[in-house]
Scaffold this motif. Structure first.
Motif, short mmCIF file in Angstrom:
data_model
loop_
_atom_site.label_atom_id
_atom_site.label_comp_id
_atom_site.label_asym_id
_atom_site.label_seq_id
_atom_site.Cartn_x
_atom_site.Cartn_y
_atom_site.Cartn_z
N ILE A 217 0.84 -1.20 0.00
CA ILE A 217 0.00 0.00 0.00
C ILE A 217 0.87 1.25 0.00
CG2 ILE A 217 -1.72 1.30 1.31
CD1 ILE A 217 -2.72 -1.39 2.41
N ARG A 218 1.82 1.31 0.90
CA ARG A 218 2.81 2.40 0.94
C ARG A 218 4.04 1.88 1.67
NH1 ARG A 218 0.13 6.61 1.69
NH2 ARG A 218 -1.96 5.71 1.83
N HIS A 219 5.19 2.34 1.25
CA HIS A 219 6.42 1.85 1.86
C HIS A 219 7.54 2.85 1.69
CE1 HIS A 219 6.81 0.57 -2.36
NE2 HIS A 219 8.11 0.75 -2.17
N THR A 220 8.53 2.69 2.53
CA THR A 220 9.80 3.42 2.44
C THR A 220 10.91 2.40 2.71
OG1 THR A 220 9.84 3.96 4.80
CG2 THR A 220 8.71 5.53 3.33
N PRO A 221 12.15 2.72 2.35
CA PRO A 221 13.24 1.78 2.67
C PRO A 221 13.33 1.48 4.16
CG PRO A 221 13.98 3.41 1.06
CD PRO A 221 12.61 3.85 1.49
N ALA A 222 13.11 2.49 4.99
CA ALA A 222 13.16 2.26 6.44
C ALA A 222 12.06 1.30 6.87
CB ALA A 222 13.02 3.59 7.18
N ALA A 223 10.87 1.44 6.31
CA ALA A 223 9.76 0.57 6.67
C ALA A 223 10.05 -0.88 6.28
CB ALA A 223 8.47 1.04 6.01
N VAL A 224 10.63 -1.08 5.11
CA VAL A 224 10.97 -2.43 4.66
C VAL A 224 12.01 -3.04 5.60
CG1 VAL A 224 12.00 -3.78 2.81
CG2 VAL A 224 10.39 -1.93 2.27
N GLY A 225 13.02 -2.27 5.96
CA GLY A 225 14.04 -2.77 6.87
C GLY A 225 13.48 -3.14 8.24
N LEU A 226 12.58 -2.31 8.76
CA LEU A 226 11.96 -2.59 10.06
C LEU A 226 11.06 -3.82 9.98
CD1 LEU A 226 11.08 1.08 11.05
CD2 LEU A 226 12.71 -0.41 12.25
N ALA A 227 10.35 -3.99 8.87
CA ALA A 227 9.50 -5.17 8.71
C ALA A 227 10.33 -6.44 8.67
CB ALA A 227 8.66 -5.04 7.44
N VAL A 228 11.45 -6.42 7.97
CA VAL A 228 12.34 -7.58 7.93
C VAL A 228 12.88 -7.88 9.32
CG1 VAL A 228 14.54 -8.45 7.04
CG2 VAL A 228 12.96 -7.25 5.51
N ALA A 229 13.24 -6.82 10.06
CA ALA A 229 13.74 -7.01 11.42
C ALA A 229 12.66 -7.61 12.32
CB ALA A 229 14.22 -5.68 11.99
N ALA A 230 11.39 -7.21 12.13
CA ALA A 230 10.29 -7.79 12.90
C ALA A 230 10.17 -9.28 12.62
CB ALA A 230 8.99 -7.07 12.57
N ALA A 231 10.31 -9.67 11.36
CA ALA A 231 10.24 -11.08 11.00
C ALA A 231 11.38 -11.87 11.66
CB ALA A 231 10.29 -11.25 9.49
N VAL A 232 12.57 -11.28 11.68
CA VAL A 232 13.72 -11.93 12.32
C VAL A 232 13.47 -12.08 13.82
CG1 VAL A 232 16.17 -11.68 12.88
CG2 VAL A 232 15.35 -11.13 10.57
N ALA A 233 12.89 -11.05 14.44
CA ALA A 233 12.60 -11.11 15.88
C ALA A 233 11.61 -12.22 16.19
CB ALA A 233 12.06 -9.76 16.35
N LEU A 234 10.59 -12.38 15.34
CA LEU A 234 9.62 -13.45 15.56
C LEU A 234 10.27 -14.82 15.39
CD1 LEU A 234 6.38 -12.08 13.88
CD2 LEU A 234 6.68 -12.73 16.28
N ALA A 235 11.16 -14.94 14.39
CA ALA A 235 11.87 -16.20 14.21
C ALA A 235 12.72 -16.52 15.44
CB ALA A 235 12.74 -16.14 12.96
N GLY A 236 13.37 -15.48 15.99
CA GLY A 236 14.16 -15.68 17.21
C GLY A 236 13.29 -16.10 18.39
N THR A 237 12.08 -15.55 18.46
CA THR A 237 11.15 -15.92 19.52
C THR A 237 10.80 -17.40 19.44
OG1 THR A 237 10.19 -13.70 19.60
CG2 THR A 237 8.85 -15.51 20.46
N LEU A 238 10.54 -17.89 18.22
CA LEU A 238 10.20 -19.30 18.04
C LEU A 238 11.32 -20.20 18.53
CD1 LEU A 238 8.50 -19.19 14.52
CD2 LEU A 238 7.38 -19.45 16.74
#
Length: 331
Positions: A217-238
């Motif tokens: 819908i809308r994005h910026t480079p910073a938003a993409v980087g933060l989203a990837v970091a969120a995915a990594v954090a969830l993987a670490g949680t698992l």
């Protein structure tokens, strides 16, 4: 950095802190009928958040107050267009707070069951509605050239917003389960850990879908980087939940929630409330902000009081840091 941008960042930080801290006690409230198999176990669950839940809500009060003072145009359009969801959140939080205080006033099982239901609904409703709000905030809502909301309730209940509601609920449930595994002993700790491991997989999938759709819908480079970091954090949680490292698992869920909210705000900037009908109705950090003098005075107030709030909340968490279990609850 100009003052409107600074205050946009500060509002984003305040809401992010609120979702991280209130997120786990929403999760505990939702899990109350799931993990609490009798009255003593339910009292354990409530006592894990008893010293901190009301302090966590300070973040919401501060964020809403800062939004009103720093961005009155954003506040007016947001709180008028989202009036019903915010009213339901407010009522749910009121009943939830009353339930915490009144549950123990009488010994009857039916009395306690009713207040337990109030805690459950008072946690579930805000958990879901905050996701609906975040989804609409990124997607945009119908605003006319005067920044007035022109839609209805069904406009807010669009598929992406509903996905947002599912996402925040799943994140908070996992966050709450991990918190309970960190704060309790015995069977409750074991059951909470198992639930966190099972819920974490579904949470990772739905959060990835929510962020992926949002970034189209809308994005910026910073938003993409933060989203990837969120995915990594969830993987670490698992991983952490499976090896019973509850502390690291809690860091992972907190980071996942914080990074997800931060990604949404990063994708939004410099817009604060997009219009889906009239481009002239879109609110930005510039046309929604207060005067420079107002923002300057607010900045000095924030510089003084923010460390005070952080200090007393940190002290509260430190004092009540120990695990508790059924053995700590008198019969």
């Amino acid at each position: 950095m100009d003052l409107p941008t600074f205050w946009f960042l500060l509002i984003a930080v305040l809401f992010t802190g609120y979702f991280i801290l209130e997120g786990f006690d929403f999760g505990v409230g939702i899990l109350l009928p799931v993990l609490g198999r009798d009255d003593r176990e339910r009292r354990v669950l409530i006592n894990t958040i008893g010293p901190v839940w009301d302090g966590n809500e300070v973040w919401l009060i501060t964020a809403a107050g800062g939004l009103f003072a720093a961005f009155p145009g954003w506040y007016a359009s947001l709180f008028s267009g989202f009036y019903l969801p915010f009213l339901l959140v407010l009522l749910a939080l009121i009943f939830r707070g009353v339930a915490f205080e009144y549950r123990h006033k009488r010994p009857e099982a039916r009395w306690k069951a009713r207040w337990d239901l109030a805690i459950f609904l008072g946690s579930l409703i805000p958990a879901a509605l905050w996701g609906v709000v975040l989804g609409n905030l990124l997607r945009g809502v119908p605003l006319d050239a005067r920044h007035d909301y022109t839609g209805g309730l069904l406009d807010l209940l669009n598929p992406y917003a509903l996905l947002g509601g599912v996402t925040t609920t799943a994140l908070f449930v996992t966050h709450g389960a991990v918190f309970l595994a960190l704060k309790t002993t015995g069977e409750i700790r074991t059951r909470a850990g198992r639930l966190a491991a099972r819920a974490g997989t579904a949470t990772a999938a739905v959060t990835a879908a929510f962020l992926a759709v949002g970034l189209t819908i809308r994005h910026t480079p910073a938003a993409v980087g933060l989203a990837v970091a969120a995915a990594v954090a969830l993987a670490g949680t698992l991983v952490a939940t499976r090896v019973r490292r509850e502390g690291w698992a809690f860091v992972g869920t907190a980071a996942a929630i914080g990074l997800t909210v931060a990604a949404l705000f990063a994708a939004l900037f410099p817009t604060v409330l997009p219009s889906t009908t009239d481009p002239a109705g879109t609110l930005t950090v510039d046309n929604a902000a207060s005067s420079a003098y107002t923002l300057k005075v607010m900045t000095w107030v924030a510089v003084f009081f923010t460390p005070v709030v952080l200090a007393y909340q940190g002290w509260t968490y430190w004092v009540f840091r120990r695990r508790i279990g059924v053995a700590n609850i008198p019969r």
